[in-house]
Design a protein around this motif. Structure first.
Motif, mmCIF file in Angstrom:
data_model
loop_
_atom_site.group_PDB
_atom_site.id
_atom_site.type_symbol
_atom_site.label_atom_id
_atom_site.label_comp_id
_atom_site.label_asym_id
_atom_site.label_seq_id
_atom_site.Cartn_x
_atom_site.Cartn_y
_atom_site.Cartn_z
ATOM 1 N N PRO A 1 -104.049 -2.761 -8.081
ATOM 2 C CA PRO A 1 -102.612 -2.444 -7.982
ATOM 3 C C PRO A 1 -101.746 -3.655 -8.324
ATOM 4 N N PRO A 2 -100.791 -3.501 -9.257
ATOM 5 C CA PRO A 2 -99.911 -4.611 -9.620
ATOM 6 C C PRO A 2 -98.613 -4.648 -8.823
ATOM 7 N N TRP A 3 -98.409 -3.710 -7.909
ATOM 8 C CA TRP A 3 -97.133 -3.604 -7.223
ATOM 9 C C TRP A 3 -97.156 -4.374 -5.907
ATOM 10 N N LYS A 4 -95.967 -4.799 -5.522
ATOM 11 C CA LYS A 4 -95.770 -5.482 -4.246
ATOM 12 C C LYS A 4 -94.348 -5.212 -3.778
ATOM 13 N N CYS A 5 -94.199 -4.941 -2.497
ATOM 14 C CA CYS A 5 -92.876 -4.696 -1.933
ATOM 15 C C CYS A 5 -92.477 -5.881 -1.057
ATOM 16 N N THR A 6 -91.260 -6.362 -1.274
ATOM 17 C CA THR A 6 -90.685 -7.351 -0.376
ATOM 18 C C THR A 6 -89.653 -6.652 0.502
ATOM 19 N N ASP A 7 -88.897 -7.435 1.233
ATOM 20 C CA ASP A 7 -87.933 -6.849 2.165
ATOM 21 C C ASP A 7 -86.874 -6.019 1.454
ATOM 22 N N LEU B 1 -84.752 -2.485 -3.977
ATOM 23 C CA LEU B 1 -85.503 -1.425 -3.298
ATOM 24 C C LEU B 1 -84.724 -0.113 -3.218
ATOM 25 N N GLY B 2 -83.408 -0.179 -3.269
ATOM 26 C CA GLY B 2 -82.607 1.035 -3.171
ATOM 27 C C GLY B 2 -82.403 1.747 -4.495
ATOM 28 N N ASP B 3 -82.951 1.207 -5.596
ATOM 29 C CA ASP B 3 -82.788 1.809 -6.915
ATOM 30 C C ASP B 3 -84.088 2.464 -7.382
ATOM 31 N N CYS B 4 -84.032 3.005 -8.604
ATOM 32 C CA CYS B 4 -85.228 3.478 -9.329
ATOM 33 C C CYS B 4 -85.904 4.663 -8.660
ATOM 34 N N HIS B 5 -85.158 5.468 -7.909
ATOM 35 C CA HIS B 5 -85.692 6.671 -7.228
ATOM 36 C C HIS B 5 -86.761 6.318 -6.195
ATOM 37 N N THR B 6 -86.701 5.117 -5.654
ATOM 38 C CA THR B 6 -87.653 4.733 -4.607
ATOM 39 C C THR B 6 -87.310 5.468 -3.319
ATOM 40 N N LYS B 7 -88.332 6.066 -2.691
ATOM 41 C CA LYS B 7 -88.139 6.793 -1.443
ATOM 42 C C LYS B 7 -88.669 5.952 -0.280
ATOM 43 N N LEU B 8 -87.864 5.896 0.802
ATOM 44 C CA LEU B 8 -88.266 5.175 2.004
ATOM 45 C C LEU B 8 -88.652 6.175 3.079
ATOM 46 N N GLU B 9 -89.809 5.959 3.692
ATOM 47 C CA GLU B 9 -90.273 6.814 4.788
ATOM 48 C C GLU B 9 -90.279 6.002 6.067
ATOM 49 N N SER B 10 -89.503 6.472 7.049
ATOM 50 C CA SER B 10 -89.378 5.808 8.351
ATOM 51 C C SER B 10 -88.948 4.361 8.198
ATOM 52 N N ASP B 11 -88.347 4.035 7.059
ATOM 53 C CA ASP B 11 -87.823 2.695 6.770
ATOM 54 C C ASP B 11 -88.894 1.621 6.743
ATOM 55 N N LYS C 1 -67.711 -8.763 9.804
ATOM 56 C CA LYS C 1 -67.847 -7.632 10.716
ATOM 57 C C LYS C 1 -69.256 -7.054 10.649
ATOM 58 N N PRO C 2 -69.742 -6.479 11.777
ATOM 59 C CA PRO C 2 -71.079 -5.863 11.755
ATOM 60 C C PRO C 2 -71.212 -4.848 10.630
ATOM 61 N N THR C 3 -72.327 -4.889 9.954
ATOM 62 C CA THR C 3 -72.561 -4.046 8.784
ATOM 63 C C THR C 3 -73.557 -2.949 9.110
ATOM 64 N N GLU C 4 -73.305 -1.763 8.592
ATOM 65 C CA GLU C 4 -74.242 -0.652 8.780
ATOM 66 C C GLU C 4 -75.573 -0.986 8.122
ATOM 67 N N ALA C 5 -76.654 -0.600 8.774
ATOM 68 C CA ALA C 5 -77.989 -0.926 8.269
ATOM 69 C C ALA C 5 -78.202 -0.341 6.873
ATOM 70 N N THR C 6 -78.780 -1.150 5.993
ATOM 71 C CA THR C 6 -79.156 -0.697 4.660
ATOM 72 C C THR C 6 -80.636 -0.917 4.474
ATOM 73 N N GLY D 1 -82.938 0.391 5.979
ATOM 74 C CA GLY D 1 -83.628 0.346 7.255
ATOM 75 C C GLY D 1 -83.617 -1.013 7.918
ATOM 76 N N ARG D 2 -82.683 -1.901 7.512
ATOM 77 C CA ARG D 2 -82.648 -3.242 8.081
ATOM 78 C C ARG D 2 -81.387 -3.443 8.918
ATOM 79 N N GLU D 3 -81.536 -4.124 10.023
ATOM 80 C CA GLU D 3 -80.384 -4.564 10.809
ATOM 81 C C GLU D 3 -79.813 -5.818 10.141
ATOM 82 N N LEU D 4 -78.475 -5.843 9.901
ATOM 83 C CA LEU D 4 -77.858 -6.918 9.125
ATOM 84 C C LEU D 4 -76.819 -7.674 9.948
ATOM 85 N N HIS D 5 -76.825 -8.992 9.806
ATOM 86 C CA HIS D 5 -75.796 -9.867 10.362
ATOM 87 C C HIS D 5 -75.352 -10.803 9.241
ATOM 88 N N ARG D 6 -74.012 -10.949 9.036
ATOM 89 C CA ARG D 6 -73.532 -11.689 7.885
ATOM 90 C C ARG D 6 -72.403 -12.652 8.267
#
Length: 650
Positions: free
Chosen positions: A357-363, A407-417, A519-524, A526-531
């Motif tokens: 497999p040549p694929w790898k997922c990061t955060d 990760l949010g592009d290319c028709h990628t589907k997330l299951e349970s984040d 300001k607190p950001t809505e999760a994208t 499946g990640r909790e975000l602080h900025r």
């Protein structure tokens, strides 16, 4: 089909078998990922029960979970089926994990209380440090002293789903004495997913014929008759399951085991214990002696004409086993059939990419890196690689195909984040046919610190910090849950020089006005975000260091513990280049240039005023006095005089 299934099992059970393989039968097992094998057992790594809580205010059950990965998820189902104590009886669970684990609890009408150590996420009733760094008998003793008794202790390794039945048994021993391989049948069943399903294929293996070997290893004390339910399912989530598939099921265990096989397929069966098929409960076939080693069982499958060992699984003593085979019918195309070799070529490509497999997922991204050298063994050349979205195309150079997308592009589907799914679309050179290779990869549940150039935090992030310009920082954590898990307590920047560390959060002088907590950001994704954002500048405008370390310390809600995330950054100066001269030299040069310009202007004016035409100084007089007209120095007898004529006439 039912008669055929029973006849296949009968013929195999009556056929003489071989107990040792030949050299040609030997194949090396390798880890595969296409099939799913799970089993349910009542055995624990260690465990014990006692009646020390009978008559006390509450039951006390201890679950100690040991895991191999840095983050683990499992479910805990708590029920009261068969309990003899009153329903208002209080129940306490003490859950201890040796690494971070996320627990999903289902308890129905029961309302147990949960106490855990600081590595357990998802169960937030109470955190206690009283049971840290303890296990086994020491943990049992400490819980007993803390709560005045203990009902049960169970140690499990990598559980997937725990079914726990609360209740007390007055016939249990007074003391909870930890025993290895403890039989927890009275109160516990645990489902495990086999992490390493292995298999191997011989070069001459026929398609549509595959063997599945299940070897159950029991302890020496397990001599009584034990029923084991085996379910074989052929599934295809996206299309029709494959129908034309010959399956050989080899079940090896102690002779005391009775195998009950539940399947809707025609399956050939060889078992070392008694076995029956669920659709023919009255027909039971006697056991046979099977080889008790890996290569002996593989050689047995080869003897029966099954050279494809699709799965070989070792499991401990179990009550239920499920084999889920992902097999799909080939897609029916309306186009003219391709050449005879095309199905083989497609299968070769799909098999190749599943093995390498040549694929790898990061955060926040999917990365594809495929060396072209590795593709030389294929019968066809690959001209193009995309994801499910054809706009997500891999770039290629002389040596590699490379693709990196958000990760949010290319028709990628997330299951349970926590799981990403997509497909590789490969174009073959000889026919321009496209081959689909579905894939999935787990997303790391980790704390991350990232730096961005713009306030919209546009992907991708960067590791370059620009001096005197706003930089945007993001702290993220993925846990597969909408619950917020952390607070950012402190962030700082430490350069590679002797310059003191600069505190960014909480903002303090001199950077207080240059730091903005967003300001607190809505999760994208499946990640909790602080900025937050800040501007880095140097006092006095001196030279800046080449690199720095950005770090943030966070506090976890569940237990109050802290973790630190760091990011190495390179500093880039956006200031104009400084002058090499001092201010005194600059002022001196400016004054000198002004003085020279003034003197030059005066000199030019003086020359001009002395050499301009006489005609422009006075009018020509026709009746001039004789004294003036006779002067040779003022003769104007010629009308062709020029400004330069004065010097020629002298």
């Amino acid at each position: 089909m039912e008669a055929g299934l029973f006849l296949a099992a009968l013929l195999l059970s009556c056929t003489p078998i071989r107990t040792s393989p030949t050299t040609a039968d030997v194949c090396t097992l390798q880890q595969l990922a296409k099939d799913k094998v799970s089993y349910t057992t009542v055995k624990a790594v260690n465990g014990c029960v006692s009646r020390s809580t009978v008559g006390k205010p509450q039951e006390v059950h201890v679950l100690q979970v040991k895991i191999e990965k840095q983050m683990w998820q499992f479910q805990l189902n708590v029920s009261s089926a068969g309990r003899t104590t009153p329903p208002e009886r209080k129940v306490l669970f003490v859950i201890i994990c040796d690494k971070y684990c996320f627990v999903t609890v289902h308890s129905g009408d029961l309302h147990p209380t949960y106490v855990s150590n600081n590595l357990v996420l998802g169960v937030t009733d109470n955190m206690s440090r009283a049971f840290e760094d303890t296990s086994g008998e020491q943990l049992v003793q400490r819980v007993k002293e803390h709560y005045g008794g203990i009902t049960s202790f169970t140690e499990l390794k990598n559980p997937h789903h725990i079914h726990f039945r609360v209740g007390e048994d007055a016939s249990s021993p007074e003391d909870c004495i930890v025993q290895p391989g403890f039989n927890a049948r009275r109160y516990l069943q645990t489902e495990f997913l086999v992490q390493e399903v292995k298999g191997c294929t011989s070069p001459g293996a026929k398609k549509g014929k595959e063997a599945h070997i299940l070897r159950m290893q029991q302890g020496p004390a397990e001599t009584s008759s034990q029923p084991v339910e085996v379910k074989v399912n052929v599934v295809c989530p996206e299309a029709k399951p494959l129908q034309d598939l010959a399956i050989l099921l080899i079940l090896q265990s102690q002779p005391s085991v009775t195998w009950n096989i539940d399947t809707q397929r025609t399956v050939s069966i060889m078992a070392s214990g008694k076995h029956r098929i669920s659709r023919f409960p009255s027909e039971q076939l006697d056991e046979r002696v099977l080889p008790d080693n890996e290569q002996g069982l593989i050689g047995l499958a080869h003897d029966k004409g099954f050279d494809d060992i699709a799965s070989y699984t070792d499991i401990p003593s179990a009550t239920h086993v499920t084999l889920e085979l992902n097999r799909c019918e080939p897609e029916v195309k309306t186009l003219p059939p391709p050449p005879a070799q095309r199905p083989d070529a497609v299968n070769i490509v799909q098999t190749f990419f599943s093995l390498f497999p040549p694929w790898k997922c990061t955060d926040d991204s999917i990365e594809i890196v495929m060396p072209k050298m590795n593709l030389q063994d294929l019968n066809d050349y690959i001209t193009d690689i995309t994801l499910q979205d054809p706009r997500c195309r891999a770039e290629q150079n002389q040596t590699h195909f490379v693709l990196r997308r958000y990760l949010g592009d290319c028709h990628t589907k997330l299951e349970s984040d926590i799981l990403a799914r997509n497909k590789l679309i490969l174009t073959l050179a000889s026919s321009l046919e496209q081959v689909e290779v579905p894939f999935e990869c787990s997303l790391p549940p980790e704390l991350r610190l990232q730096l961005y150039r713009t306030q919209d935090f546009k992907w991708p992030s960067t590791t370059v910090l620009e001096v005197n310009k706003a930089a945007y920082v993001q702290v993220s954590f993925r846990a597969g849950s909408a619950q917020r898990f952390l607070d950012v307590k402190e962030c700082s920047l430490q350069t590679a020089t002797e310059e003191p560390q600069q505190l960014l959060i909480p903002p303090v002088a001199p950077l207080g006005q240059a730091v903005t907590v967003l300001k607190p950001t809505e999760a994208t994704l499946g990640r909790e975000l602080h900025r937050f954002s800040f501007v880095y500048s140097l006092a006095g405008g001196g030279p800046f260091p080449p690199c720095a370390t950005l770090s943030c310390r966070v506090a976890w809600h569940v237990n109050g513990s802290t973790s630190v995330a760091t990011l190495e950054v390179t500093l880039q100066d956006t200031r104009p280049p400084p002058s090499s001269l001092g201010i005194e030299a600059v002022v001196g040069i400016t004054f000198a240039a002004f003085l020279i310009g003034t003197l030059l202007t005066a000199a030019l004016w003086c020359i001009y005023s002395h050499t301009r035409p006489m005609a422009k100084l006075q009018p020509v007089a026709t009746n001039a006095p004789a004294s003036e007209s006779s002067s040779p120095n003022h003769s104007i007898g010629s009308t062709q005089s020029t400004p330069c004529s004065t010097s020629s006439m002298a």
